[in-house]
Design an enzyme around this catalytic site. Sequence first.
Site, PDB file in Angstrom:
ATOM      1  N   ARG A  12      42.681  44.813  59.953  1.00 42.51           N
ATOM      2  CA  ARG A  12      43.300  44.031  59.186  1.00 42.51           C
ATOM      3  C   ARG A  12      43.583  45.571  57.996  1.00 42.51           C
ATOM      4  O   ARG A  12      42.295  46.304  57.677  1.00 42.51           O
ATOM      5  CB  ARG A  12      42.368  42.859  58.293  1.00 42.51           C
ATOM      6  CG  ARG A  12      42.537  42.271  58.741  1.00 42.51           C
ATOM      7  CD  ARG A  12      42.054  40.458  58.285  1.00 42.51           C
ATOM      8  NE  ARG A  12      40.990  40.904  57.631  1.00 42.51           N
ATOM      9  CZ  ARG A  12      40.643  40.000  56.495  1.00 42.51           C
ATOM     10  NH1 ARG A  12      40.972  39.820  55.806  1.00 42.51           N
ATOM     11  NH2 ARG A  12      38.755  40.255  56.068  1.00 42.51           N
ATOM     12  N   ALA A  83      35.451  50.216  56.020  1.00 40.28           N
ATOM     13  CA  ALA A  83      34.888  48.838  55.904  1.00 40.28           C
ATOM     14  C   ALA A  83      34.778  48.612  54.307  1.00 40.28           C
ATOM     15  O   ALA A  83      33.776  49.483  54.167  1.00 40.28           O
ATOM     16  CB  ALA A  83      33.780  47.704  56.858  1.00 40.28           C
ATOM     17  N   GLY A  84      35.439  47.575  54.108  1.00 43.23           N
ATOM     18  CA  GLY A  84      35.127  47.308  52.092  1.00 43.23           C
ATOM     19  C   GLY A  84      35.074  46.270  51.334  1.00 43.23           C
ATOM     20  O   GLY A  84      36.394  45.103  51.977  1.00 43.23           O
ATOM     21  N   ILE A  85      34.399  45.560  50.698  1.00 41.53           N
ATOM     22  CA  ILE A  85      34.757  44.060  49.727  1.00 41.53           C
ATOM     23  C   ILE A  85      34.744  44.205  48.371  1.00 41.53           C
ATOM     24  O   ILE A  85      34.572  45.263  47.661  1.00 41.53           O
ATOM     25  CB  ILE A  85      33.296  43.255  50.724  1.00 41.53           C
ATOM     26  CG1 ILE A  85      31.987  43.375  49.598  1.00 41.53           C
ATOM     27  CG2 ILE A  85      33.660  43.054  52.032  1.00 41.53           C
ATOM     28  CD1 ILE A  85      31.337  42.159  50.194  1.00 41.53           C
ATOM     29  N   GLN A 141      37.208  50.761  36.894  1.00 42.66           N
ATOM     30  CA  GLN A 141      38.003  49.424  36.939  1.00 42.66           C
ATOM     31  C   GLN A 141      36.965  47.918  36.173  1.00 42.66           C
ATOM     32  O   GLN A 141      36.590  48.192  36.441  1.00 42.66           O
ATOM     33  CB  GLN A 141      38.644  48.949  38.151  1.00 42.66           C
ATOM     34  CG  GLN A 141      39.029  48.353  38.297  1.00 42.66           C
ATOM     35  CD  GLN A 141      40.882  47.535  37.189  1.00 42.66           C
ATOM     36  OE1 GLN A 141      41.790  49.010  37.548  1.00 42.66           O
ATOM     37  NE2 GLN A 141      41.427  46.716  36.687  1.00 42.66           N
ATOM     38  N   GLN A 144      34.859  46.060  38.297  1.00 41.91           N
ATOM     39  CA  GLN A 144      34.512  46.458  39.121  1.00 41.91           C
ATOM     40  C   GLN A 144      33.588  47.635  38.896  1.00 41.91           C
ATOM     41  O   GLN A 144      33.460  48.330  39.774  1.00 41.91           O
ATOM     42  CB  GLN A 144      36.155  46.975  40.142  1.00 41.91           C
ATOM     43  CG  GLN A 144      37.034  46.818  40.568  1.00 41.91           C
ATOM     44  CD  GLN A 144      37.377  46.199  41.437  1.00 41.91           C
ATOM     45  OE1 GLN A 144      37.815  47.751  41.188  1.00 41.91           O
ATOM     46  NE2 GLN A 144      37.552  45.986  42.920  1.00 41.91           N
ATOM     47  N   TYR A 147      32.299  47.799  42.453  1.00 39.07           N
ATOM     48  CA  TYR A 147      32.792  48.588  43.468  1.00 39.07           C
ATOM     49  C   TYR A 147      33.033  49.878  43.252  1.00 39.07           C
ATOM     50  O   TYR A 147      33.067  51.193  43.911  1.00 39.07           O
ATOM     51  CB  TYR A 147      34.676  47.525  43.759  1.00 39.07           C
ATOM     52  CG  TYR A 147      35.074  48.236  44.240  1.00 39.07           C
ATOM     53  CD1 TYR A 147      35.097  47.066  45.811  1.00 39.07           C
ATOM     54  CD2 TYR A 147      36.997  49.165  44.039  1.00 39.07           C
ATOM     55  CE1 TYR A 147      36.901  47.805  46.553  1.00 39.07           C
ATOM     56  CE2 TYR A 147      37.702  49.435  45.025  1.00 39.07           C
ATOM     57  CZ  TYR A 147      37.581  48.615  46.504  1.00 39.07           C
ATOM     58  OH  TYR A 147      38.320  48.970  46.895  1.00 39.07           O
ATOM     59  N   PRO A 177      42.219  55.803  48.300  1.00 38.67           N
ATOM     60  CA  PRO A 177      43.933  55.127  47.805  1.00 38.67           C
ATOM     61  C   PRO A 177      43.730  54.683  47.276  1.00 38.67           C
ATOM     62  O   PRO A 177      42.821  54.076  45.374  1.00 38.67           O
ATOM     63  CB  PRO A 177      43.410  53.874  49.077  1.00 38.67           C
ATOM     64  CG  PRO A 177      42.674  54.335  50.027  1.00 38.67           C
ATOM     65  CD  PRO A 177      41.361  55.179  49.092  1.00 38.67           C
ATOM     66  N   ILE A 180      47.665  49.093  47.389  1.00 37.52           N
ATOM     67  CA  ILE A 180      47.595  49.200  48.626  1.00 37.52           C
ATOM     68  C   ILE A 180      48.438  48.509  48.137  1.00 37.52           C
ATOM     69  O   ILE A 180      47.721  46.849  48.423  1.00 37.52           O
ATOM     70  CB  ILE A 180      46.903  49.973  49.505  1.00 37.52           C
ATOM     71  CG1 ILE A 180      46.389  51.474  49.591  1.00 37.52           C
ATOM     72  CG2 ILE A 180      47.930  50.184  50.456  1.00 37.52           C
ATOM     73  CD1 ILE A 180      47.352  53.021  49.058  1.00 37.52           C
TER      74      ILE A 180
HETATM   75  N1  CAA Z   1      41.759  45.134  31.756  1.00 38.22           N
HETATM   76  C1  CAA Z   1      41.947  44.814  30.797  1.00 38.22           C
HETATM   77  N2  CAA Z   1      41.735  43.105  30.936  1.00 38.22           N
HETATM   78  C2  CAA Z   1      41.452  42.782  31.781  1.00 38.22           C
HETATM   79  C3  CAA Z   1      41.492  43.104  33.045  1.00 38.22           C
HETATM   80  C4  CAA Z   1      42.282  43.774  33.021  1.00 38.22           C
HETATM   81  N3  CAA Z   1      42.312  45.188  34.426  1.00 38.22           N
HETATM   82  N4  CAA Z   1      41.642  42.269  33.864  1.00 38.22           N
HETATM   83  C5  CAA Z   1      41.071  41.432  33.139  1.00 38.22           C
HETATM   84  N5  CAA Z   1      41.010  40.922  31.979  1.00 38.22           N
HETATM   85  C6  CAA Z   1      41.129  40.464  30.702  1.00 38.22           C
HETATM   86  C7  CAA Z   1      41.860  38.779  30.887  1.00 38.22           C
HETATM   87  O1  CAA Z   1      43.237  39.229  30.600  1.00 38.22           O
HETATM   88  C8  CAA Z   1      40.046  38.086  29.985  1.00 38.22           C
HETATM   89  O2  CAA Z   1      40.783  38.542  28.788  1.00 38.22           O
HETATM   90  P1  CAA Z   1      40.744  37.398  27.289  1.00 38.22           P
HETATM   91  O3  CAA Z   1      39.569  36.512  27.339  1.00 38.22           O
HETATM   92  O4  CAA Z   1      41.849  38.338  25.838  1.00 38.22           O
HETATM   93  O5  CAA Z   1      41.734  36.541  28.653  1.00 38.22           O
HETATM   94  C9  CAA Z   1      38.860  38.814  30.233  1.00 38.22           C
HETATM   95  O6  CAA Z   1      39.829  39.957  30.457  1.00 38.22           O
HETATM   96  C10 CAA Z   1      38.325  38.142  31.059  1.00 38.22           C
HETATM   97  O7  CAA Z   1      38.964  37.260  31.455  1.00 38.22           O
HETATM   98  P2  CAA Z   1      37.639  36.344  32.161  1.00 38.22           P
HETATM   99  O8  CAA Z   1      36.396  36.485  31.239  1.00 38.22           O
HETATM  100  O9  CAA Z   1      38.829  34.991  32.061  1.00 38.22           O
HETATM  101  O10 CAA Z   1      37.763  36.697  33.480  1.00 38.22           O
HETATM  102  P3  CAA Z   1      37.082  35.954  34.963  1.00 38.22           P
HETATM  103  O11 CAA Z   1      35.061  35.687  34.745  1.00 38.22           O
HETATM  104  O12 CAA Z   1      37.988  35.211  34.877  1.00 38.22           O
HETATM  105  O13 CAA Z   1      37.599  36.889  36.014  1.00 38.22           O
HETATM  106  C11 CAA Z   1      38.862  38.521  36.565  1.00 38.22           C
HETATM  107  C12 CAA Z   1      38.565  37.137  36.462  1.00 38.22           C
HETATM  108  C13 CAA Z   1      37.629  38.499  38.139  1.00 38.22           C
HETATM  109  C14 CAA Z   1      38.486  39.900  36.613  1.00 38.22           C
HETATM  110  C15 CAA Z   1      40.131  38.971  37.063  1.00 38.22           C
HETATM  111  O14 CAA Z   1      41.119  39.144  36.634  1.00 38.22           O
HETATM  112  C16 CAA Z   1      40.727  39.987  38.233  1.00 38.22           C
HETATM  113  O15 CAA Z   1      40.830  39.500  39.616  1.00 38.22           O
HETATM  114  N6  CAA Z   1      40.820  41.706  38.003  1.00 38.22           N
HETATM  115  C17 CAA Z   1      41.108  42.417  38.790  1.00 38.22           C
HETATM  116  C18 CAA Z   1      40.019  43.028  38.854  1.00 38.22           C
HETATM  117  C19 CAA Z   1      40.854  44.233  39.187  1.00 38.22           C
HETATM  118  O16 CAA Z   1      41.812  45.119  39.608  1.00 38.22           O
HETATM  119  N7  CAA Z   1      40.533  44.177  41.162  1.00 38.22           N
HETATM  120  C20 CAA Z   1      40.785  45.627  42.067  1.00 38.22           C
HETATM  121  C21 CAA Z   1      41.521  44.719  43.120  1.00 38.22           C
HETATM  122  S1  CAA Z   1      41.651  46.038  44.492  1.00 38.22           S
HETATM  123  C22 CAA Z   1      40.897  47.269  44.316  1.00 38.22           C
HETATM  124  O17 CAA Z   1      39.375  46.723  44.440  1.00 38.22           O
HETATM  125  C23 CAA Z   1      41.699  47.704  46.268  1.00 38.22           C
HETATM  126  C24 CAA Z   1      41.522  48.960  45.101  1.00 38.22           C
HETATM  127  O18 CAA Z   1      40.953  50.192  45.520  1.00 38.22           O
HETATM  128  C25 CAA Z   1      41.959  49.911  44.936  1.00 38.22           C
END
Ligand code: CAA
Length: 240
Positions: A12, A83-85, A141, A144, A147, A177, A180
């Site tokens: 995947r 593999a990663g989560i 991040q 994260q 991660y 990366p 993506i």
């Molecule tokens: N930067 C700054 N602030 C952020 C943020 C970010 N990237 N993401 C969330 N916030 C903020 C929210 O807006 C919220 O602000 P307020 O309290 O002012 O409303 C606060 O941080 C956190 O809110 P919550 O306490 O409600 O957070 P939650 O417990 O519901 O968690 C989350 C939400 C899991 C952080 C969700 O916002 C999320 O998934 N964010 C993205 C994280 C991300 O970028 N992950 C990358 C995945 S892809 C990957 O990993 C592949 C790769 O290698 C690139």
Amino acid sequence: MGRVALVTGGSRGIGAAISKALKEKGYKVAATYAGNDEAAAKFTEETGIKTYKWNAADYEASKAGVAKVEEELGPIEVVVANAGITRDAPFHKMTPEQWKEVIDTNLTGVFNTVHPIWPGMRERKFGRVVVISSVNGQKGQFAQVNYAATKAGDIGIVRSLAQEGARFGITANAVCPGYIATEMVMAVPEKVRESIISGIPAGRLGEPEEIARCVAFLVSDDAEFINGSTISANGAQFFG
Ligand code: CAA
């Protein structure tokens, strides 16, 4: 050419694109997956690439899986630890379980995957190891801590493996990366994702094939002197 290549998480997302790219280049590819039988069956049906089910977080399962692939396809000369989560949560909410799951799969999983293959590569005096890291291992991040720690760890792993493997004709490199277009990134809340994309100078998500092409080059004979490197492919989101 016919070299055997193992791609973990290879049915995947980015891993599937890597498996396909290597098959197109003539490698005999084994793609592993941890749980999604349906996706794996569909992948094999569409590509003819064999899939193997084991959890990269489990050392004994990885060792047995590697032995099975080598018995069926031959010695593994190329390994792509992909593999990663994610288990994203702001640090104050991150549970020890979320920390451990990500460390076990993304970081210990690299050890578990490469370790059983490494002695054979040393004996045969040839090997290509590629670990799929992430821009988030380079820059950190929000949400994260787990991660990013694993993805930064990948860079230390390949730099060290490179020093141990170089005199045996083994290279070890990382690909980082950026964001993506995969299920993992699509699982990020839409608003957050839009704000991330707006911060990518290229103005778009990357395609899995763009990462697969980096991997195909790194495992080729042309890349023999590239060892311990980190290649970033992130649309200029971050230079590392
Ligand atoms: N930067 C700054 N602030 C952020 C943020 C970010 N990237 N993401 C969330 N916030 C903020 C929210 O807006 C919220 O602000 P307020 O309290 O002012 O409303 C606060 O941080 C956190 O809110 P919550 O306490 O409600 O957070 P939650 O417990 O519901 O968690 C989350 C939400 C899991 C952080 C969700 O916002 C999320 O998934 N964010 C993205 C994280 C991300 O970028 N992950 C990358 C995945 S892809 C990957 O990993 C592949 C790769 O290698 C690139």
